[in-house]
Every structure is written in C-alpha cells, then in structure tokens.
Design a protein around this motif. Structure first.
Motif, short mmCIF file in Angstrom:
data_model
loop_
_atom_site.label_atom_id
_atom_site.label_comp_id
_atom_site.label_asym_id
_atom_site.label_seq_id
_atom_site.Cartn_x
_atom_site.Cartn_y
_atom_site.Cartn_z
N LEU A 62 0.83 -1.20 0.00
CA LEU A 62 0.00 0.00 0.00
C LEU A 62 0.86 1.25 0.00
O LEU A 62 0.52 2.24 -0.67
CB LEU A 62 -0.94 -0.01 1.20
CG LEU A 62 -2.02 -1.10 1.23
CD1 LEU A 62 -2.90 -0.94 2.46
CD2 LEU A 62 -2.85 -1.10 -0.04
N ARG A 63 1.97 1.24 0.74
CA ARG A 63 2.85 2.40 0.75
C ARG A 63 3.45 2.62 -0.64
O ARG A 63 3.50 3.76 -1.14
CB ARG A 63 3.96 2.21 1.78
CG ARG A 63 3.48 2.31 3.23
CD ARG A 63 4.65 2.39 4.19
NE ARG A 63 5.43 1.15 4.20
CZ ARG A 63 5.22 0.14 5.04
NH1 ARG A 63 4.23 0.20 5.92
NH2 ARG A 63 5.99 -0.93 5.00
N ARG A 64 3.91 1.56 -1.27
CA ARG A 64 4.50 1.69 -2.60
C ARG A 64 3.45 2.12 -3.62
O ARG A 64 3.72 2.92 -4.52
CB ARG A 64 5.17 0.37 -3.02
CG ARG A 64 6.43 0.05 -2.22
CD ARG A 64 7.17 -1.15 -2.78
NE ARG A 64 6.44 -2.39 -2.61
CZ ARG A 64 6.51 -3.16 -1.53
NH1 ARG A 64 7.27 -2.81 -0.50
NH2 ARG A 64 5.83 -4.28 -1.46
N ARG A 65 2.24 1.60 -3.48
CA ARG A 65 1.18 1.95 -4.42
C ARG A 65 0.79 3.42 -4.27
O ARG A 65 0.54 4.12 -5.26
CB ARG A 65 -0.03 1.04 -4.18
CG ARG A 65 -1.08 1.11 -5.28
CD ARG A 65 -2.08 -0.02 -5.13
NE ARG A 65 -3.04 0.22 -4.08
CZ ARG A 65 -3.85 -0.72 -3.56
NH1 ARG A 65 -3.76 -1.96 -3.99
NH2 ARG A 65 -4.71 -0.42 -2.61
N ALA A 66 0.74 3.90 -3.03
CA ALA A 66 0.41 5.31 -2.81
C ALA A 66 1.45 6.24 -3.41
O ALA A 66 1.14 7.37 -3.80
CB ALA A 66 0.27 5.57 -1.31
N ALA A 67 2.70 5.77 -3.50
CA ALA A 67 3.77 6.58 -4.08
C ALA A 67 3.80 6.52 -5.61
O ALA A 67 4.60 7.21 -6.24
CB ALA A 67 5.12 6.14 -3.52
N ALA A 68 2.92 5.69 -6.19
CA ALA A 68 2.83 5.55 -7.65
C ALA A 68 1.38 5.76 -8.07
O ALA A 68 0.72 4.83 -8.54
CB ALA A 68 3.34 4.18 -8.10
N PRO A 69 0.84 6.97 -7.91
CA PRO A 69 -0.60 7.19 -8.07
C PRO A 69 -1.12 6.93 -9.47
O PRO A 69 -2.33 6.76 -9.65
CB PRO A 69 -0.78 8.66 -7.69
CG PRO A 69 0.57 9.28 -7.88
CD PRO A 69 1.55 8.20 -7.53
N ALA A 70 -0.25 6.86 -10.47
CA ALA A 70 -0.72 6.65 -11.84
C ALA A 70 -0.77 5.17 -12.22
O ALA A 70 -1.03 4.85 -13.38
CB ALA A 70 0.19 7.40 -12.82
N TRP A 71 -0.62 4.27 -11.24
CA TRP A 71 -0.51 2.85 -11.59
C TRP A 71 -1.76 2.33 -12.29
O TRP A 71 -1.68 1.45 -13.16
CB TRP A 71 -0.22 2.02 -10.34
CG TRP A 71 -1.37 1.96 -9.37
CD1 TRP A 71 -1.63 2.81 -8.35
CD2 TRP A 71 -2.42 0.98 -9.34
NE1 TRP A 71 -2.78 2.46 -7.69
CE2 TRP A 71 -3.28 1.33 -8.27
CE3 TRP A 71 -2.70 -0.15 -10.11
CZ2 TRP A 71 -4.41 0.59 -7.95
CZ3 TRP A 71 -3.83 -0.90 -9.80
CH2 TRP A 71 -4.67 -0.53 -8.73
N ALA A 72 -2.94 2.85 -11.97
CA ALA A 72 -4.19 2.35 -12.56
C ALA A 72 -4.66 3.19 -13.73
O ALA A 72 -5.73 2.91 -14.30
CB ALA A 72 -5.28 2.29 -11.50
N GLU A 73 -3.91 4.18 -14.13
CA GLU A 73 -4.33 5.08 -15.20
C GLU A 73 -4.71 4.34 -16.49
O GLU A 73 -5.67 4.73 -17.17
CB GLU A 73 -3.24 6.11 -15.49
CG GLU A 73 -3.61 7.14 -16.52
CD GLU A 73 -4.78 8.01 -16.10
OE1 GLU A 73 -5.56 8.44 -16.99
OE2 GLU A 73 -4.94 8.25 -14.89
N PRO A 74 -4.01 3.25 -16.87
CA PRO A 74 -4.39 2.56 -18.11
C PRO A 74 -5.81 2.01 -18.13
O PRO A 74 -6.34 1.71 -19.21
CB PRO A 74 -3.36 1.41 -18.20
CG PRO A 74 -2.18 1.92 -17.44
CD PRO A 74 -2.76 2.70 -16.30
N LEU A 75 -6.45 1.89 -16.98
CA LEU A 75 -7.81 1.33 -16.91
C LEU A 75 -8.90 2.40 -16.93
O LEU A 75 -10.08 2.06 -17.02
CB LEU A 75 -7.96 0.48 -15.65
CG LEU A 75 -6.97 -0.66 -15.45
CD1 LEU A 75 -7.22 -1.35 -14.12
CD2 LEU A 75 -7.04 -1.66 -16.60
#
Length: 239
Positions: free
Chosen positions: A204-217
């Motif tokens: 969750l910490r790493r995901r919060a630091a990469a906010p664009a991870w779900a942008e392709p969807l």
C-alpha cells in the motif's frame, strides 16, 4: 497461471453486513456447520474472510462447475437438513446478505497443496487477501484484459502485489432466484494474496507513491476502484 478446476467456472462473491458484534458468532457457526455440508452438494468453498476495514462485514467466495450445477447444489443445500437446523441462528446475525456478485474466472485460483484446516481449528493464518473491483461502463472485453496484462499487471508485480486470479461478471441469468445477486453491473476484478499484514502494508505504501498505476484502466471505469482488504478465517482454504 494455473486455471481453476471445472468445479469453479462460476463463482459467487458474497459480502454480508452483520449486526454489531455478530461476525465472530457467524464465523464460528459457518466453520462448524456450513463448509463440509455445502461441499457435499458439489460446491467448492474457496474462502471466508473478515473485512479489515468494516468490522461488521463477512466476505466469502464459493464456486460451482456451471450455472446448472449451481442451481442443483443450492437447491439441495438450502432445502436440506443442515441449513434448516441452523438458518435461524445464521440469519439472526445478519442485516443484509444480498450483496452478491456472480463472477467467472479469466485466470483462476490454483487449488492449494495443503488441505483445509480441520473443524475445530481456531488459529487464524497471517495472510491478507486484497480483492480489487473495477466497476465498468460496459462488459469487460479483450481490450481491457490486454491493457491489464500489458500495462497494469507488470506494475502491480513491481509494487509487490502480483495478481493471483482475474474475474469478470458472469452475465447468465440467476439460476437460483431465492438468493438474489446484483444485476445490471459490469465488473472486472483481481485477487492478490500477501503472506502477512506487513507485506500488504508495504504494498500500500509503494502503491500510494505511484498514483498513476491504474491510469491505463480509466477509460473503462464507471467509478473509482474498490479495494477489499480481507483476513482469512481459521478454516479458509484461500490463505
């Protein structure tokens, strides 16, 4: 990725809202009376969970070979002696049991190598399960699946959360209308298993630091992503 065996080409994701303080009461009854008795009718009990963000939410998944066998298995169980004996006690813990999504696997969960813990087991596994639900504007299509595989799965893997299984809405008519399911919705979902809560928090910490991870969807979504953080019960097969 291994595929689900034929017993699980259809799944139910069931989220129950319970009366305050009744979750452990239902789980104790469920794990004592409702696992083997349901599987005896041909269902597969995939997992039972405490929702970590909602103290009165019980979540579980069960699978069926197909929609016809689902009708037969549910008719047998809910018309049988075990449910008749315990239904009043089970229903007394619940405020709502109609939050049910009917799903089919795109890539499925491999059966565990270890057997489910025996009745009477109380020790909870340390694992955490995260189920991510994408609410869609239209049914999931090959373009969405391809986008996920090429642009989202690699990022999730880098963030410490490789998906274990993918699902989408099963569009078939409910073959057992005595148990309602949510209709008129389109869902694409994935499931991830973490060895313990600390591994999940790290993701969750790493995901919060990469906010664009779900942008392709984003082009497919009708609502923000929904994340369920689930703690397996003592006898959950999925753990």
């Amino acid at each position: 990725m291994p595929s689900l065996s034929p017993c699980c080409s259809v799944l139910e994701l069931r989220q129950y809202t319970l009366r305050p303080g009744q979750r452990d009461v239902l789980i104790s009854l469920f794990e004592r009376a409702f696992i083997e008795s349901q599987e005896a009718t041909g269902m597969h009990l995939i997992g039972q969970f405490r929702d970590e963000d909602r103290p009165d939410r019980f979540v579980w998944m069960r699978g069926f070979r197909d929609m016809d066998s689902r009708r037969e298995a549910l008719s047998t169980f809910y018309g049988g002696p075990v449910w008749k004996e315990h239904r009043n006690a089970a229903n007394a813990t619940m405020l709502d049991s109609d939050n049910v999504l009917l799903l089919r696997p795109i890539t499925g969960i491999a059966h565990p190598s270890a057997p489910r813990p025996a009745p009477g087991t109380d020790a909870r596994p340390p694992a955490r399960v995260e189920l991510t639900l994408c609410h869609l504007k239209a049914p999931a299509d090959e373009a969405l699946a391809a986008r996920f595989e090429h642009h989202v799965r690699p990022v999730l893997t880098e963030l410490g959360a490789p998906p274990k299984a993918l699902f989408q809405t099963e569009p078939a008519e409910n073959t057992f209308p005595a148990l309602p399911v949510r209709t008129g919705e389109h869902v694409f979902a994935w499931l991830t298993v973490f060895p313990d809560a600390e591994h999940h928090r790290g993701h969750l910490r790493r995901r919060a630091a990469a906010p664009a991870w779900a942008e392709p969807l984003q082009a497919w979504l009708s609502a923000p992503l929904e994340h369920l953080t689930l703690s397996p019960t003592a006898r959950s097969e999925l753990r």
